[in-house]
Scaffold this motif. Structure first.
Motif, PDB file in Angstrom:
ATOM      1  N   GLY A 130       0.780  -1.231   0.000  1.00 55.34           N
ATOM      2  CA  GLY A 130       0.000   0.000   0.000  1.00 55.34           C
ATOM      3  C   GLY A 130       0.811   1.279   0.000  1.00 55.34           C
ATOM      4  O   GLY A 130       0.317   2.334   0.416  1.00 55.34           O
ATOM      5  N   LEU A 131       2.048   1.227  -0.466  1.00 53.82           N
ATOM      6  CA  LEU A 131       2.872   2.439  -0.535  1.00 53.82           C
ATOM      7  C   LEU A 131       2.215   3.472  -1.441  1.00 53.82           C
ATOM      8  O   LEU A 131       1.769   3.159  -2.544  1.00 53.82           O
ATOM      9  N   ARG A 132       2.157   4.705  -0.962  1.00 54.40           N
ATOM     10  CA  ARG A 132       1.621   5.803  -1.766  1.00 54.40           C
ATOM     11  C   ARG A 132       2.799   6.502  -2.441  1.00 54.40           C
ATOM     12  O   ARG A 132       3.601   7.156  -1.790  1.00 54.40           O
ATOM     13  N   LEU A 133       2.903   6.333  -3.752  1.00 53.29           N
ATOM     14  CA  LEU A 133       4.092   6.715  -4.507  1.00 53.29           C
ATOM     15  C   LEU A 133       3.773   7.799  -5.526  1.00 53.29           C
ATOM     16  O   LEU A 133       2.743   7.730  -6.213  1.00 53.29           O
ATOM     17  N   ALA A 134       4.659   8.787  -5.623  1.00 52.25           N
ATOM     18  CA  ALA A 134       4.495   9.867  -6.605  1.00 52.25           C
ATOM     19  C   ALA A 134       5.849  10.218  -7.203  1.00 52.25           C
ATOM     20  O   ALA A 134       6.904   9.877  -6.656  1.00 52.25           O
ATOM     21  N   MET A 135       5.804  10.903  -8.339  1.00 52.94           N
ATOM     22  CA  MET A 135       7.022  11.316  -9.048  1.00 52.94           C
ATOM     23  C   MET A 135       6.794  12.686  -9.662  1.00 52.94           C
ATOM     24  O   MET A 135       5.682  13.001 -10.118  1.00 52.94           O
ATOM     25  N   VAL A 136       7.860  13.481  -9.697  1.00 53.21           N
ATOM     26  CA  VAL A 136       7.836  14.793 -10.347  1.00 53.21           C
ATOM     27  C   VAL A 136       8.876  14.803 -11.448  1.00 53.21           C
ATOM     28  O   VAL A 136      10.025  14.384 -11.232  1.00 53.21           O
ATOM     29  N   GLU A 137       8.502  15.285 -12.631  1.00 51.40           N
ATOM     30  CA  GLU A 137       9.434  15.372 -13.760  1.00 51.40           C
ATOM     31  C   GLU A 137       9.175  16.660 -14.525  1.00 51.40           C
ATOM     32  O   GLU A 137       8.016  17.000 -14.811  1.00 51.40           O
ATOM     33  N   THR A 138      10.258  17.369 -14.835  1.00 49.65           N
ATOM     34  CA  THR A 138      10.113  18.652 -15.531  1.00 49.65           C
ATOM     35  C   THR A 138       9.655  18.490 -16.972  1.00 49.65           C
ATOM     36  O   THR A 138       8.992  19.368 -17.524  1.00 49.65           O
ATOM     37  N   HIS A 139      10.017  17.367 -17.625  1.00 54.76           N
ATOM     38  CA  HIS A 139       9.616  17.146 -19.010  1.00 54.76           C
ATOM     39  C   HIS A 139       8.260  16.441 -19.075  1.00 54.76           C
ATOM     40  O   HIS A 139       7.868  15.734 -18.147  1.00 54.76           O
ATOM     41  N   ASP A 140       7.575  16.625 -20.170  1.00 59.34           N
ATOM     42  CA  ASP A 140       6.293  15.975 -20.392  1.00 59.34           C
ATOM     43  C   ASP A 140       6.535  14.515 -20.775  1.00 59.34           C
ATOM     44  O   ASP A 140       7.036  14.222 -21.862  1.00 59.34           O
ATOM     45  N   LEU A 141       6.205  13.598 -19.890  1.00 64.56           N
ATOM     46  CA  LEU A 141       6.488  12.189 -20.135  1.00 64.56           C
ATOM     47  C   LEU A 141       5.605  11.586 -21.216  1.00 64.56           C
ATOM     48  O   LEU A 141       5.890  10.486 -21.706  1.00 64.56           O
ATOM     49  N   ASN A 142       4.536  12.270 -21.587  1.00 63.44           N
ATOM     50  CA  ASN A 142       3.656  11.759 -22.636  1.00 63.44           C
ATOM     51  C   ASN A 142       4.058  12.243 -24.026  1.00 63.44           C
ATOM     52  O   ASN A 142       3.458  11.843 -25.022  1.00 63.44           O
ATOM     53  N   GLN A 143       5.064  13.098 -24.075  1.00 66.92           N
ATOM     54  CA  GLN A 143       5.517  13.622 -25.358  1.00 66.92           C
ATOM     55  C   GLN A 143       6.537  12.671 -25.965  1.00 66.92           C
ATOM     56  O   GLN A 143       7.429  12.163 -25.276  1.00 66.92           O
ATOM     57  N   VAL A 168       1.558   4.756  -9.566  1.00 70.29           N
ATOM     58  CA  VAL A 168       2.313   5.968  -9.239  1.00 70.29           C
ATOM     59  C   VAL A 168       1.551   7.179  -9.752  1.00 70.29           C
ATOM     60  O   VAL A 168       0.954   7.150 -10.830  1.00 70.29           O
ATOM     61  N   THR A 169       1.556   8.238  -8.945  1.00 71.10           N
ATOM     62  CA  THR A 169       1.008   9.530  -9.369  1.00 71.10           C
ATOM     63  C   THR A 169       2.148  10.353  -9.943  1.00 71.10           C
ATOM     64  O   THR A 169       3.187  10.514  -9.286  1.00 71.10           O
ATOM     65  N   VAL A 170       1.974  10.841 -11.158  1.00 71.73           N
ATOM     66  CA  VAL A 170       3.052  11.565 -11.830  1.00 71.73           C
ATOM     67  C   VAL A 170       2.663  13.024 -12.034  1.00 71.73           C
ATOM     68  O   VAL A 170       1.606  13.318 -12.596  1.00 71.73           O
ATOM     69  N   PHE A 171       3.502  13.922 -11.569  1.00 72.70           N
ATOM     70  CA  PHE A 171       3.362  15.352 -11.820  1.00 72.70           C
ATOM     71  C   PHE A 171       4.301  15.700 -12.969  1.00 72.70           C
ATOM     72  O   PHE A 171       5.515  15.809 -12.786  1.00 72.70           O
TER      73      PHE A 171
END
Length: 408
Positions: A36-49, A140-143
């Motif tokens: 049940g780890l609540r995991l998130a990530m932040v990345e400056t580039h658009d990962l969907n591009q 994972v929640t991605v910003f």
């Protein structure tokens, strides 16, 4: 988890979706699904591009040790890499113009390869595709695209001010290579050593097959490495060059025309690997050793190049970071199992103490090689050549040396 941690938006926030940060997400997948780890990530580039793929001849590559390949197999990533990975079955270490040499062979260790060379964009795409899958599954929640503007310690963790929002987390993992300035903001200094050298990297076409051979050649004022690469549509036989060049020579060597560059490289390296036919795009970067003075704080871990950047002479930097990554994932899992906050300083210090020996030994090993093989005085030349011969004939020592290089 303690009460303060229960109030956090996430247990773990990874800053940076590069190779190390994405590998950590993969290593934490089971911790998310089973614990049940609540995991998130932040990345400056658009990962969907979509990303530009470099021309095949110029594509940069990394040497993954056997240990790293086993880790990626364990994480289910290796099937996506294996078809585009070139095996290193033997490493030939020699000193040009001298009698010393040693051969490290996979067959001696009972494995099919000492490691594999994989194009960076291939490795990146495999990790990115897995990250996108995890995002769709809610693992994972991605910003992204987003940016961390400030990290502020709070009871039980960190408050993270993003460009577009604010979150609180029990543990921040800083894996952005240290380029964001967040380490400066937190007052975390670096121990640095300037080698007064530059690394020149390029892909080279040869007139013969490499047969899985990697070369570590010591000539002049710095080592040269050649790594086996897969062929492309233009050249069947290719190798990746990493050439250590003294600062006083870097401009004159780097700016040579291709034919002149190849001629000088051939003169310095010799003909053991064959004749050099063509060179691709060249890059250069200064060589320094940088180690963070603090790798853990309450609610904070420094990982990857942000934690340590070592000389590329033995190709150990990325492999060391992956070993750190797996150790951190295990530490996070054990903290959850023990119902202790994943950002607890005592737990994080256990992780750091666990990895300290590996980090110190690897950095000292690479640092020692640089100094030993950059010296040209007769005593140093004799000493290192005797060392190479001894290594080649003393099988227990060579096996231990080889397995360390394999990340085992």
């Amino acid at each position: 988890m303690n009460n303060s941690a229960d109030k956090m938006d996430f247990d773990v926030l990874i800053i940076g979706a590069g190779l190390v940060g994405a590998s950590l997400v993969c290593a934490l997948e089971k911790v998310v699904t089973k614990q049940g780890l609540r995991l998130a990530m932040v990345e400056t580039h658009d990962l969907n591009q979509s990303r530009d793929i470099p021309p095949s001849f110029d594509a940069r590559a990394s040497a993954l040790s056997w240990g790293t390949c086993c880790i990626y197999e364990q994480l289910g990533l290796w099937p996506g890499l294996a078809g585009q990975a070139e095996a290193i079955t033997e490493v030939h270490v020699s000193d040009k113009g001298s009698f010393g040499l040693s051969r490290l062979q996979a067959s001696d260790e009972g494995v099919p390869a000492l490691g594999y060379v994989v194009k960076n964009y291939v490795l990146g795409d495999v990790l990115l595709n897995r990250l996108r899958d995890f995002q769709k599954q809610g693992t994972v929640t991605v910003f992204s695209p987003d940016e961390v503007e400030r990290l502020s310690p709070v009871p039980g963790g960190m408050k993270v001010q993003l460009k577009h929002s604010e979150v609180s987390v029990s543990l921040v993992v800083l894996a952005d290579g240290g380029r964001s300035g967040l380490m400066d903001q937190l007052g975390i200094g670096l121990e640095q050593r300037d080698y007064h050298q530059h690394g020149v990297i390029a892909n080279i076409a040869l007139d013969r097959a490499h047969n899985g051979m990697a070369w570590e050649r010591f000539a002049g004022k710095g080592p040269m490495a050649l790594l086996p690469l897969t062929g492309d549509n233009h050249f069947e036989h290719r190798m990746g060059l990493v050439w250590t060049v003294p600062d006083e020579e870097i401009d004159s060597i780097y700016n040579l025309a291709d034919d002149d560059f190849l001629a000088l490289l051939q003169d310095r390296f010799g003909y053991r690997a064959g004749r050099f036919l063509a060179v691709g795009k060249r890059d250069r970067y200064p060589l320094t050793m940088r180690i963070a003075k603090e790798q853990v704080r309450p609610g904070l871990v420094i990982l990857g190049n942000a934690a340590h950047a070592i000389h590329p002479v033995a190709g150990q930097g990325y492999n060391l970071s992956i070993r750190d990554t797996m150790a951190l994932a295990g530490n996070i899992s054990n903290s959850l199992e023990s119902k202790v906050s994943v950002g607890d300083l005592g737990r994080l210090q256990e992780y750091w103490q666990q990895q300290l020996s590996d980090q110190s030994l690897t950095s000292r090993f690479c640092d020692g090689l640089v100094h030993l093989f950059s010296r040209t005085d007769s005593a140093s030349v004799l000493f290192r050549n005797l060392g190479l011969v001894t290594l080649d004939y003393c099988h227990p020592v060579k096996s231990k040396f080889t397995r360390k290089a394999m990340g085992l």
